[in-house]
Write a protein that holds these residues in place. Structure first.
Motif, PDB file in Angstrom:
ATOM      1  N   ASP A  66       0.820  -1.213   0.000  1.00 47.79           N
ATOM      2  CA  ASP A  66       0.000   0.000   0.000  1.00 47.79           C
ATOM      3  C   ASP A  66       0.855   1.265   0.000  1.00 47.79           C
ATOM      4  O   ASP A  66       0.502   2.272  -0.625  1.00 47.79           O
ATOM      5  CB  ASP A  66      -0.974  -0.008   1.175  1.00 47.79           C
ATOM      6  CG  ASP A  66      -2.147  -0.972   0.958  1.00 47.79           C
ATOM      7  OD1 ASP A  66      -2.274  -1.529  -0.157  1.00 47.79           O
ATOM      8  OD2 ASP A  66      -2.924  -1.170   1.907  1.00 47.79           O
ATOM      9  N   PHE A  78      -5.025   7.778  -1.942  1.00 45.99           N
ATOM     10  CA  PHE A  78      -5.245   6.335  -1.779  1.00 45.99           C
ATOM     11  C   PHE A  78      -6.736   6.027  -1.645  1.00 45.99           C
ATOM     12  O   PHE A  78      -7.234   5.066  -2.220  1.00 45.99           O
ATOM     13  CB  PHE A  78      -4.476   5.854  -0.539  1.00 45.99           C
ATOM     14  CG  PHE A  78      -4.402   4.372  -0.406  1.00 45.99           C
ATOM     15  CD1 PHE A  78      -3.498   3.639  -1.151  1.00 45.99           C
ATOM     16  CD2 PHE A  78      -5.236   3.696   0.472  1.00 45.99           C
ATOM     17  CE1 PHE A  78      -3.422   2.262  -1.036  1.00 45.99           C
ATOM     18  CE2 PHE A  78      -5.172   2.323   0.601  1.00 45.99           C
ATOM     19  CZ  PHE A  78      -4.261   1.598  -0.162  1.00 45.99           C
ATOM     20  N   ILE A  81      -8.836   5.626  -4.967  1.00 48.44           N
ATOM     21  CA  ILE A  81      -8.603   4.523  -5.900  1.00 48.44           C
ATOM     22  C   ILE A  81      -9.763   3.531  -5.770  1.00 48.44           C
ATOM     23  O   ILE A  81     -10.104   3.103  -4.668  1.00 48.44           O
ATOM     24  CB  ILE A  81      -7.257   3.831  -5.622  1.00 48.44           C
ATOM     25  CG1 ILE A  81      -6.101   4.824  -5.813  1.00 48.44           C
ATOM     26  CG2 ILE A  81      -7.074   2.610  -6.537  1.00 48.44           C
ATOM     27  CD1 ILE A  81      -4.744   4.286  -5.397  1.00 48.44           C
ATOM     28  N   LYS A  83     -11.872   0.287  -5.488  1.00 50.61           N
ATOM     29  CA  LYS A  83     -11.510  -0.932  -4.753  1.00 50.61           C
ATOM     30  C   LYS A  83     -11.084  -2.057  -5.696  1.00 50.61           C
ATOM     31  O   LYS A  83     -10.202  -2.841  -5.362  1.00 50.61           O
ATOM     32  CB  LYS A  83     -12.661  -1.393  -3.856  1.00 50.61           C
ATOM     33  CG  LYS A  83     -13.019  -0.401  -2.768  1.00 50.61           C
ATOM     34  CD  LYS A  83     -11.929  -0.243  -1.767  1.00 50.61           C
ATOM     35  CE  LYS A  83     -12.382   0.643  -0.622  1.00 50.61           C
ATOM     36  NZ  LYS A  83     -11.308   1.440  -0.077  1.00 50.61           N
ATOM     37  N   LEU A  86      -7.597  -1.144  -6.779  1.00 45.38           N
ATOM     38  CA  LEU A  86      -6.706  -1.344  -5.635  1.00 45.38           C
ATOM     39  C   LEU A  86      -6.384  -2.829  -5.464  1.00 45.38           C
ATOM     40  O   LEU A  86      -5.227  -3.199  -5.239  1.00 45.38           O
ATOM     41  CB  LEU A  86      -7.355  -0.790  -4.366  1.00 45.38           C
ATOM     42  CG  LEU A  86      -6.551  -0.877  -3.080  1.00 45.38           C
ATOM     43  CD1 LEU A  86      -5.233  -0.119  -3.209  1.00 45.38           C
ATOM     44  CD2 LEU A  86      -7.376  -0.338  -1.916  1.00 45.38           C
ATOM     45  N   ARG A  90      -2.681  -4.422  -5.798  1.00 46.80           N
ATOM     46  CA  ARG A  90      -2.074  -5.182  -4.706  1.00 46.80           C
ATOM     47  C   ARG A  90      -1.546  -6.522  -5.206  1.00 46.80           C
ATOM     48  O   ARG A  90      -0.445  -6.945  -4.859  1.00 46.80           O
ATOM     49  CB  ARG A  90      -3.085  -5.385  -3.579  1.00 46.80           C
ATOM     50  CG  ARG A  90      -3.306  -4.130  -2.768  1.00 46.80           C
ATOM     51  CD  ARG A  90      -4.430  -4.297  -1.768  1.00 46.80           C
ATOM     52  NE  ARG A  90      -4.465  -3.182  -0.820  1.00 46.80           N
ATOM     53  CZ  ARG A  90      -5.477  -2.938  -0.006  1.00 46.80           C
ATOM     54  NH1 ARG A  90      -6.544  -3.726  -0.003  1.00 46.80           N
ATOM     55  NH2 ARG A  90      -5.432  -1.915   0.822  1.00 46.80           N
TER      56      ARG A  90
END
Length: 139
Positions: A66, A78, A81, A83, A86, A90
């Motif tokens: 993160d 952050f 962004i 989900k 994100l 990740r």
């Protein structure tokens, strides 16, 4: 099941995890694995290990991942962004930083997953963030 299918499944589980407490992480993955056909599980023991490795590895390194996203997503907070994006980031960053998956493969897989699961602008956003992450990792 292909590695792409496995990555898509992991991305979906990470996405689901955004809406649950940390204590639900194991339930999320093992519910998904239980939903798999018994024959598929038998044939794909290595794929299940791949899924578990990705999923638990991402959460093991979540803070560092993160931080890389925050640093690399210029002009984006952050919290803004999406989900889904994100979750894709990740997954891709974990593969870039903590596995031996070639960079091109990790980036391409992330872009293809974004084309399937996110908006039409997401592939370009994800590609840009991952490009910055690669520069950061190599620095």
């Amino acid at each position: 099941m292909t590695r792409r299918n496995a990555r898509e499944l992991v991305m979906q589980m990470i996405y689901e995890g955004n809406f649950h407490d940390e204590t639900e992480r194991e339930r999320i993955i093992y519910d998904k694995i239980r939903e798999m056909d018994a024959e598929e599980k038998k044939r794909n023991k290595a794929m299940i290990e791949f899924i578990e490795s990705l999923y638990f590895g991402i959460f093991e390194h979540l803070q560092e991942i993160d931080e890389l996203i925050e640093k690399s997503a210029t002009n984006w907070s952050f919290a803004r962004i999406a989900k889904v994006d994100l979750s894709i980031l990740r997954l891709a960053i974990y593969e870039l930083k903590y596995t031996d998956v070639p960079q091109k493969v990790a980036v391409n897989e992330a872009i293809e997953i974004a084309k399937t699961f996110s908006t039409e602008k997401s592939p370009r956003f994800i590609n840009g963030v991952l490009g910055s992450v690669i520069k950061e990792i190599e620095a």
